[in-house]
Design a protein around this motif. Structure first.
Motif, PDB file in Angstrom:
ATOM      1  N   LYS A   1      50.159  49.062  -9.164  1.00  0.00           N
ATOM      2  CA  LYS A   1      50.432  49.406 -10.567  1.00  0.00           C
ATOM      3  C   LYS A   1      51.934  49.607 -10.767  1.00  0.00           C
ATOM      4  O   LYS A   1      52.361  50.010 -11.846  1.00  0.00           O
ATOM      5  CB  LYS A   1      49.692  50.710 -10.943  1.00  0.00           C
ATOM      6  CG  LYS A   1      48.176  50.637 -10.784  1.00  0.00           C
ATOM      7  CD  LYS A   1      47.512  50.056 -12.016  1.00  0.00           C
ATOM      8  CE  LYS A   1      46.017  49.984 -11.921  1.00  0.00           C
ATOM      9  NZ  LYS A   1      45.506  48.981 -11.004  1.00  0.00           N
ATOM     10  N   GLU A   2      52.714  49.381  -9.713  1.00  0.00           N
ATOM     11  CA  GLU A   2      54.161  49.663  -9.758  1.00  0.00           C
ATOM     12  C   GLU A   2      54.396  51.093 -10.244  1.00  0.00           C
ATOM     13  O   GLU A   2      55.309  51.357 -11.020  1.00  0.00           O
ATOM     14  CB  GLU A   2      54.921  48.659 -10.633  1.00  0.00           C
ATOM     15  CG  GLU A   2      54.944  47.243 -10.063  1.00  0.00           C
ATOM     16  CD  GLU A   2      55.789  47.057  -8.795  1.00  0.00           C
ATOM     17  OE1 GLU A   2      56.747  47.821  -8.594  1.00  0.00           O
ATOM     18  OE2 GLU A   2      55.453  46.152  -7.989  1.00  0.00           O
ATOM     19  N   GLU A   3      53.533  52.004  -9.766  1.00  0.00           N
ATOM     20  CA  GLU A   3      53.669  53.411 -10.165  1.00  0.00           C
ATOM     21  C   GLU A   3      53.890  54.259  -8.934  1.00  0.00           C
ATOM     22  O   GLU A   3      53.141  54.135  -7.951  1.00  0.00           O
ATOM     23  CB  GLU A   3      52.382  53.888 -10.848  1.00  0.00           C
ATOM     24  CG  GLU A   3      52.361  53.657 -12.319  1.00  0.00           C
ATOM     25  CD  GLU A   3      51.002  53.960 -12.925  1.00  0.00           C
ATOM     26  OE1 GLU A   3      50.192  54.662 -12.280  1.00  0.00           O
ATOM     27  OE2 GLU A   3      50.769  53.465 -14.042  1.00  0.00           O
ATOM     28  N   THR A   4      54.854  55.151  -8.992  1.00  0.00           N
ATOM     29  CA  THR A   4      55.119  56.010  -7.848  1.00  0.00           C
ATOM     30  C   THR A   4      53.955  56.966  -7.586  1.00  0.00           C
ATOM     31  O   THR A   4      53.327  57.470  -8.527  1.00  0.00           O
ATOM     32  CB  THR A   4      56.425  56.814  -8.034  1.00  0.00           C
ATOM     33  OG1 THR A   4      56.568  57.707  -6.919  1.00  0.00           O
ATOM     34  CG2 THR A   4      56.445  57.604  -9.325  1.00  0.00           C
ATOM     35  N   ALA A   5      53.683  57.227  -6.305  1.00  0.00           N
ATOM     36  CA  ALA A   5      52.694  58.241  -5.939  1.00  0.00           C
ATOM     37  C   ALA A   5      53.392  59.596  -5.763  1.00  0.00           C
ATOM     38  O   ALA A   5      52.739  60.594  -5.448  1.00  0.00           O
ATOM     39  CB  ALA A   5      52.005  57.827  -4.640  1.00  0.00           C
ATOM     40  N   PHE A   6      54.716  59.614  -5.922  1.00  0.00           N
ATOM     41  CA  PHE A   6      55.495  60.830  -5.633  1.00  0.00           C
ATOM     42  C   PHE A   6      56.308  61.303  -6.833  1.00  0.00           C
ATOM     43  O   PHE A   6      55.958  62.251  -7.501  1.00  0.00           O
ATOM     44  CB  PHE A   6      56.437  60.573  -4.448  1.00  0.00           C
ATOM     45  CG  PHE A   6      55.717  60.286  -3.177  1.00  0.00           C
ATOM     46  CD1 PHE A   6      55.380  61.310  -2.306  1.00  0.00           C
ATOM     47  CD2 PHE A   6      55.344  58.993  -2.846  1.00  0.00           C
ATOM     48  CE1 PHE A   6      54.696  61.047  -1.134  1.00  0.00           C
ATOM     49  CE2 PHE A   6      54.660  58.721  -1.673  1.00  0.00           C
ATOM     50  CZ  PHE A   6      54.332  59.748  -0.816  1.00  0.00           C
ATOM     51  N   PHE A   7      57.430  60.638  -7.063  1.00  0.00           N
ATOM     52  CA  PHE A   7      58.379  61.086  -8.095  1.00  0.00           C
ATOM     53  C   PHE A   7      59.290  59.918  -8.451  1.00  0.00           C
ATOM     54  O   PHE A   7      59.422  58.958  -7.690  1.00  0.00           O
ATOM     55  CB  PHE A   7      59.236  62.253  -7.569  1.00  0.00           C
ATOM     56  CG  PHE A   7      59.582  62.116  -6.107  1.00  0.00           C
ATOM     57  CD1 PHE A   7      60.398  61.074  -5.655  1.00  0.00           C
ATOM     58  CD2 PHE A   7      59.075  63.001  -5.164  1.00  0.00           C
ATOM     59  CE1 PHE A   7      60.699  60.932  -4.311  1.00  0.00           C
ATOM     60  CE2 PHE A   7      59.370  62.848  -3.795  1.00  0.00           C
ATOM     61  CZ  PHE A   7      60.188  61.820  -3.377  1.00  0.00           C
ATOM     62  N   SER A   8      59.915  60.064  -9.599  1.00  0.00           N
ATOM     63  CA  SER A   8      60.877  59.042 -10.020  1.00  0.00           C
ATOM     64  C   SER A   8      62.283  59.527  -9.679  1.00  0.00           C
ATOM     65  O   SER A   8      62.616  60.696  -9.905  1.00  0.00           O
ATOM     66  CB  SER A   8      60.765  58.819 -11.524  1.00  0.00           C
ATOM     67  OG  SER A   8      61.947  58.217 -11.989  1.00  0.00           O
ATOM     68  N   HIS A   9      63.103  58.625  -9.171  1.00  0.00           N
ATOM     69  CA  HIS A   9      64.497  58.984  -8.895  1.00  0.00           C
ATOM     70  C   HIS A   9      65.317  59.117 -10.172  1.00  0.00           C
ATOM     71  O   HIS A   9      66.481  59.442 -10.130  1.00  0.00           O
ATOM     72  CB  HIS A   9      65.123  57.966  -7.938  1.00  0.00           C
ATOM     73  CG  HIS A   9      64.857  58.332  -6.510  1.00  0.00           C
ATOM     74  ND1 HIS A   9      63.621  58.172  -5.932  1.00  0.00           N
ATOM     75  CD2 HIS A   9      65.652  58.895  -5.562  1.00  0.00           C
ATOM     76  CE1 HIS A   9      63.667  58.626  -4.691  1.00  0.00           C
ATOM     77  NE2 HIS A   9      64.874  59.061  -4.434  1.00  0.00           N
TER      78      HIS A   9
END
Ligand SMILES: NC(=O)c1ccc[n+]([C@@H]2O[C@H](COP(=O)([O-])OP(=O)(O)OC[C@H]3O[C@@H](n4cnc5c(N)ncnc54)[C@H](OP(=O)(O)O)[C@@H]3O)[C@@H](O)[C@H]2O)c1
Length: 284
Positions: free
Chosen positions: A258-266
């Motif tokens: 999904k091009e979605e982070t599982a953590f956080f965005s920089h």
């Protein structure tokens, strides 16, 4: 071990071993086990506070230094030419080695242009065999590449089935930088280890979710450094060269992206503040 040739001709194992969140106390034993079961690429960082343990394990292993591919990273608190230069020497000392195979800028914050110049100099002096970056998303990545002489050999980004980095990889390929995955298992987030599609594919080959995932990225030519403190899992994660996923399997896994982070965005201000204060809050 299958290898990847970096943009300066240096050969790197496609599968290695990461030591983020391995405590300083347990690192020597964990890395000794990893070397014993066959890992020859190790990924540490100044901000993991465990370079000493990695260095001890390598020295004690008796394995020839040239047979090990060693990566470390310069932390934000060491950003800028002079501080980065001193920190590289400090890392060499802690790692008990005269050279680092791959040195990365850990985060795209602080005076990382100064850091990169120190790394370019260390490269020319033979203290480092390849240099690169981590967590540089396309905007900062392109800017860094366009304003420096040496194109990063590697960009280490969060890359897993949820966050495939397809677009970032395409841009990096234009310039000749290899994608390396951090958190290939998303550290188990999003119920990763029970994913139904990966489980079903694994059943066909008698392989686990972890193995199917590593194999998927190997077939995509992405460099990997999964972490585990468990010796059986170390062996499991290394046993991925005796089967091949079909094109259909590859497509099914790619569809999970999904091009979605599982953590956080920089690009999240809170994350930036957290990273800038990380060393202050964690230094023992
Ligand atoms: N550049 C960066 O900013 C950055 C950020 C994060 C990570 N990294 C690097 O990337 C490496 C890997 O990422 P990561 O450690 O964050 O996460 P990861 O490799 O995705 O996941 C590690 C987790 O998965 C578990 N695990 C490992 N193998 C398993 C298996 N076969 N079955 C079930 N569970 C398994 C481990 O547990 P146990 O240990 O209990 O087995 C651990 O909790 C790091 O160690 C570090 O070197 C870099």
């Amino acid at each position: 071990m299958k290898t990847i040739i970096l943009n300066n001709g240096v050969e790197m194992p496609i599968l290695g071993f990461g030591v983020y969140q391995v405590t300083p106390e347990e690192t020597e034993q964990v890395v000794s086990n990893a070397l014993e079961v066959g890992y020859r690429s190790l990924d540490t960082a100044q901000a993991y506070y465990n370079e000493e343990g990695v260095g001890k394990a390598i020295t004690k292993s008796g394995i020839s230094r040239k047979d090990i591919f060693l990566t470390t990273k310069v932390w934000v608190s060491n950003a800028g030419y002079e501080k980065a230069k001193a920190s590289i020497d400090e890392s060499l000392k802690k790692l008990q080695t005269s050279y680092i195979d791959l040195l990365l800028i850990h985060q795209p914050f602080g005076d990382y242009y100064g850091t990169y110049r120190a790394m370019e100099d260390a490269y020319k002096e033979g203290k480092v065999r390849a240099i690169g970056v981590s967590n540089f998303y396309p905007d900062r990545y392109i800017d860094l590449v366009e304003h420096n002489n040496i194109v990063p050999a590697i960009n280490q980004l969060e890359t897993n089935i949820f966050n495939g980095q397809i677009e970032s990889e395409k841009i990096m390929q234009e310039y000749g930088t290899q994608l390396e995955s951090w958190a290939p298992f998303a550290e188990g987030k999003n119920n990763f280890f029970n994913n139904e599609i990966l489980t079903a594919i694994g059943e066909k080959y008698h392989k686990s979710v972890a193995q199917v995932t590593l194999r998927y990225f190997i077939q995509r030519q992405v460099v990997l450094i999964p972490k585990t403190v468990n010796k059986e899992r170390m062996i499991e994660n290394l046993s991925v060269f005796d089967f091949e996923l079909s094109n259909e399997d590859m497509k099914q896994i790619a569809a999970l992206n999904k091009e979605e982070t599982a953590f956080f965005s920089h690009r999240d201000p809170e994350l930036v503040k957290f990273i800038l204060n990380y060393d202050k809050n964690n230094r023992s």
